[in-house]
Design an enzyme around this catalytic site. Structure first.
Site, short mmCIF file in Angstrom:
data_model
loop_
_atom_site.label_atom_id
_atom_site.label_comp_id
_atom_site.label_asym_id
_atom_site.label_seq_id
_atom_site.Cartn_x
_atom_site.Cartn_y
_atom_site.Cartn_z
N THR A 185 0.86 -1.17 0.00
CA THR A 185 0.00 0.00 0.00
C THR A 185 0.89 1.23 0.00
O THR A 185 2.10 1.12 0.19
CB THR A 185 -0.86 0.06 1.27
N ARG A 213 -9.82 -10.03 -5.49
CA ARG A 213 -9.14 -10.08 -4.19
C ARG A 213 -9.17 -8.71 -3.50
O ARG A 213 -8.97 -7.67 -4.11
CB ARG A 213 -7.70 -10.52 -4.39
N VAL A 214 -9.48 -8.72 -2.21
CA VAL A 214 -9.44 -7.52 -1.39
C VAL A 214 -8.45 -7.74 -0.26
O VAL A 214 -8.49 -8.77 0.42
CB VAL A 214 -10.84 -7.19 -0.81
N ASP A 216 -5.95 -5.79 3.01
CA ASP A 216 -6.21 -5.13 4.29
C ASP A 216 -6.54 -3.65 4.17
O ASP A 216 -7.15 -3.07 5.07
CB ASP A 216 -4.99 -5.28 5.19
N GLY A 238 -1.59 -8.38 2.81
CA GLY A 238 -2.86 -8.17 3.47
C GLY A 238 -3.45 -9.40 4.11
O GLY A 238 -4.08 -9.33 5.17
#
Length: 303
Positions: A185, A213-214, A216, A238
């Site tokens: 990130t 996909r997701v 954190d 994540g």
């Protein structure tokens, strides 16, 4: 929340495991955030300015530098914002948006906290946000390297068998396998001169990952958290960060009185050394950044 005047502070990171040669981008982002603090003193506005700067840079895994999906074409981005004035917003799996962090901020003004996928993209068009930048040669080169690594025996994601991406492949195009390039990130935490705190995060996704996909970054308490005692942003893989609700866990230790550096180190120590993890945070009296890998960052305070 205290209204007493104090020095504003900003900490910006460019991703755990990212090249420290890019630290100049973090310095520029932090300077712009401090300049925004001078304009209106709003910690959230400053955090968003910092993250927008990194999204526009092109060298970081966010915004115009986001990671290509395994199909070599799809980009799915996540972002989030939170402050101690009650503003909270996030987007997940959003495509074709120039600055996902600004979209997350806009979500905070809706009746919702998070928008995802097609709905998030339609919302961006509704409020007039521009589309994303064209895919760069750097992004395509990173994708070619990743596909080469997936064809090998060394895990492209720590602890994950490369064959699982073949087994669960869910892109429209066939899998064509000829070091993981990104699970990062970018993020910023800010202490305003009025004692309010804010955090903003943005990511261009993980490589490798399945479609949809997701990580954190948009999950409150995992990749980000802000409360009366400070603001925390996490970076790294994540899937590991989420299992520890890392940002909220570290915030809890700070809330209990643990010194900031000790709390960040304790958070990083929750993970195996092969898992890239980084944390940045501000409290009423401190500002700090820590990672178990190289992590470009910048820390600045108002004079």
């Amino acid at each position: 929340m205290s209204n007493s005047q104090q020095a504003g502070a900003v900490v910006v990171h460019g991703g755990a495991g990212a090249s420290c040669d890019h630290e100049d981008g973090c310095v520029q982002a932090a300077r712009r955030a401090l300049a925004q603090l001078e304009v209106n003193g709003d910690a959230l506005d400053a955090a968003i300015v910092a993250v927008t700067t990194l999204e526009d840079d092109g060298r970081f895994n966010a915004g115009s530098g986001s990671t290509l999906g395994l199909d070599g074409e799809t980009i799915e981005m996540d972002a989030s914002i939170m402050d101690t004035r009650g503003r909270l917003g996030a987007v997940a799996c959003v495509r074709d948006v120039k600055n996902p962090v600004k979209l997350a901020r806009a979500v905070a003004d809706t009746p919702h906290v998070m928008l995802a996928g097609e709905g998030a993209q339609r919302f961006a068009r509704t409020i007039g946000m521009p589309g994303g930048a064209p895919i760069s040669e750097r992004q395509r080169a990173d994708h070619r390297q990743l596909m080469s690594e997936l064809a090998g025996s060394v895990p492209a994601m720590p602890g994950i068998d490369n064959r699982l991406f073949d087994r669960f492949w869910n892109y429209k195009t066939p899998l064509q396998l000829p070091k993981s390039s990104a699970c990062d990130t970018v993020g910023a935490v800010v202490r305003g001169p009025d004692g309010h705190f804010a955090v903003a995060c943005s990511t261009g996704g993980s490589a490798p990952c399945l479609l949809g996909r997701v990580g954190d970054s948009p999950i409150i308490g995992s990749g980000f958290y802000a409360g009366p005692e400070g603001a925390i942003a996490a970076t790294g893989i994540g899937e590991h960060i989420i299992r520890h609700l890392l940002a909220r866990t570290v915030y809890g230790w700070i809330e209990d009185g643990m010194p900031l550096e000790q709390a960040l180190q304790r958070g990083i120590d929750l993970f195996d050394k092969e898992v890239d993890i980084g944390l940045i945070a501000v409290t009423r009296t401190e500002a700090f950044a820590l990672s178990n890998q190289g992590m470009p960052y910048s820390k600045m305070t108002q004079r």
